[in-house]
Motif scaffolding. Sequence first.
Motif, PDB file in Angstrom:
ATOM      1  N   PRO A 271      -7.707   6.596   4.337  1.00 15.93           N
ATOM      2  CA  PRO A 271      -6.578   4.551   3.483  1.00 15.93           C
ATOM      3  C   PRO A 271      -8.298   4.237   2.187  1.00 15.93           C
ATOM      4  CG  PRO A 271      -8.058   4.468   5.715  1.00 15.93           C
ATOM      5  CD  PRO A 271      -8.346   6.068   5.410  1.00 15.93           C
ATOM      6  N   GLY A 272      -6.772   3.688   1.351  1.00 19.81           N
ATOM      7  CA  GLY A 272      -7.617   3.177   0.625  1.00 19.81           C
ATOM      8  C   GLY A 272      -8.095   1.857   0.858  1.00 19.81           C
ATOM      9  N   ASP A 273      -8.754   0.638  -0.118  1.00 19.10           N
ATOM     10  CA  ASP A 273      -9.254  -0.763   0.049  1.00 19.10           C
ATOM     11  C   ASP A 273      -8.837  -1.345   0.028  1.00 19.10           C
ATOM     12  OD1 ASP A 273     -11.420   1.023   1.125  1.00 19.10           O
ATOM     13  OD2 ASP A 273     -12.448  -0.005  -1.279  1.00 19.10           O
ATOM     14  N   LEU A 274      -8.353  -3.036   0.938  1.00 17.73           N
ATOM     15  CA  LEU A 274      -7.472  -4.269   0.849  1.00 17.73           C
ATOM     16  C   LEU A 274      -8.989  -4.956  -0.733  1.00 17.73           C
ATOM     17  CD1 LEU A 274      -5.103  -5.653   1.122  1.00 17.73           C
ATOM     18  CD2 LEU A 274      -6.052  -6.698   3.156  1.00 17.73           C
ATOM     19  N   ILE A 275      -8.355  -5.124  -1.594  1.00 14.16           N
ATOM     20  CA  ILE A 275      -8.897  -6.203  -2.316  1.00 14.16           C
ATOM     21  C   ILE A 275      -8.826  -7.438  -2.071  1.00 14.16           C
ATOM     22  CG2 ILE A 275     -10.092  -6.383  -4.602  1.00 14.16           C
ATOM     23  CD1 ILE A 275     -10.721  -3.682  -3.444  1.00 14.16           C
TER      24      ILE A 275
END
Length: 386
Positions: free
Chosen positions: A257-261
């Motif tokens: 998964p990607g990251d939450l910024i």
Amino acid sequence: MSKRDYYEVLGVAKGAAADEIKKAYRKVAMQFHPDRNPGDKAAEEKFKEAAEAYEVLSDADKRGQYDRYGHAGLSGNGRGGFSGGSMNMDDIFSQFGDIFGDDLFGSFFGGGRRGGGGGRARGVRGSNLRVKIKLNYEEIAKGVSKNIKVKKYVGCTTCNGSGAKDRNSVQTCSTCGGSGQVRRVSQTFLGQMQTVTTCPTCNGEGSIVTAKCSVCKGEGRVYGEETVSIDIPAGVQEGMQLSVSGRGNAGERGGPPGDLIILIEEEQHPDLHRDGLNVAYELHMSFTDAVFGLQAEVPTIDGKAKIKIPPGTQSGKIFRLKGKGFPGVNSYERGDQLIHVNVWTPQHVTPEEKAMLEKLNDSPNFQPKPDKNERSFFDKVREMFS
């Protein structure tokens, strides 16, 4: 252990150009690459450290934040908080391959971008998500935990993220034999050179889906919603970014998964004004209160405080409440609250009031007698915002 200066890590000056920074990173990354230093934990840490430094200094916005605030402007509560400390090895090898190119990367180290098993990259990494969180002064001063609902791609529960209809709908890639990589041998004037690149048939996954999941249509993910818990450290400022690793969009077909910024926004306080770690408050008081003095109650970022105003206080006087400002991110420093006195001049008076004031105006005590040792207005303003 405190982090080293990013410019020191790459061995460049603070005003180094982008090309110089990239060249320096290539040199350090080649020196400490894990494949050149097998089993050397110290070299691996230096490799990660260099990747982290390059990730910040190669981005104009992050570099500006770092130049202005140092590590405090990029990290939240230690390692893995703000952008710059949350890179994993997949991110680093992806970045490394992007800079060197897959062919050059493979010719030196015998492999392309690393995945979960023997060089195989499973699925496609999900994209990062950006959300804004607005905080009031009290939340910023103390730190806060927030639960937020995020609309995003989540893993498909029907196929467990594989994208396949069932187990029999996944076959080993015939081109790479399941390794996710293909090797090519070319003849050069130095002799034979072997390069390893990502398999073009399966895109490095090592397998092919022959029948897609009916729910996610082969993506291994669906659009949904997730509640994410975020710990925000005390002392953050407007514009800072907090990175929550792995809580962005789910990857395709089981990819990471990607990251939450998280972008920090400050909610304006009705009475207080923030200036870095300090807090300013404008105290308006009547002429008679300034003459006789009083005990005033003033708002603070975490409640109220009482302050004694001595008789004869002049307009423009600044009082300081030590330690009543904001804490620094990742430091023991704390700002103050500065109280600026503004003596209110009546704008409308009755005839009777005017007569009394005219009588008082002739009194010697009402004639201006400035103290030459008193600091000027500009000195006070300079002190207030220093």
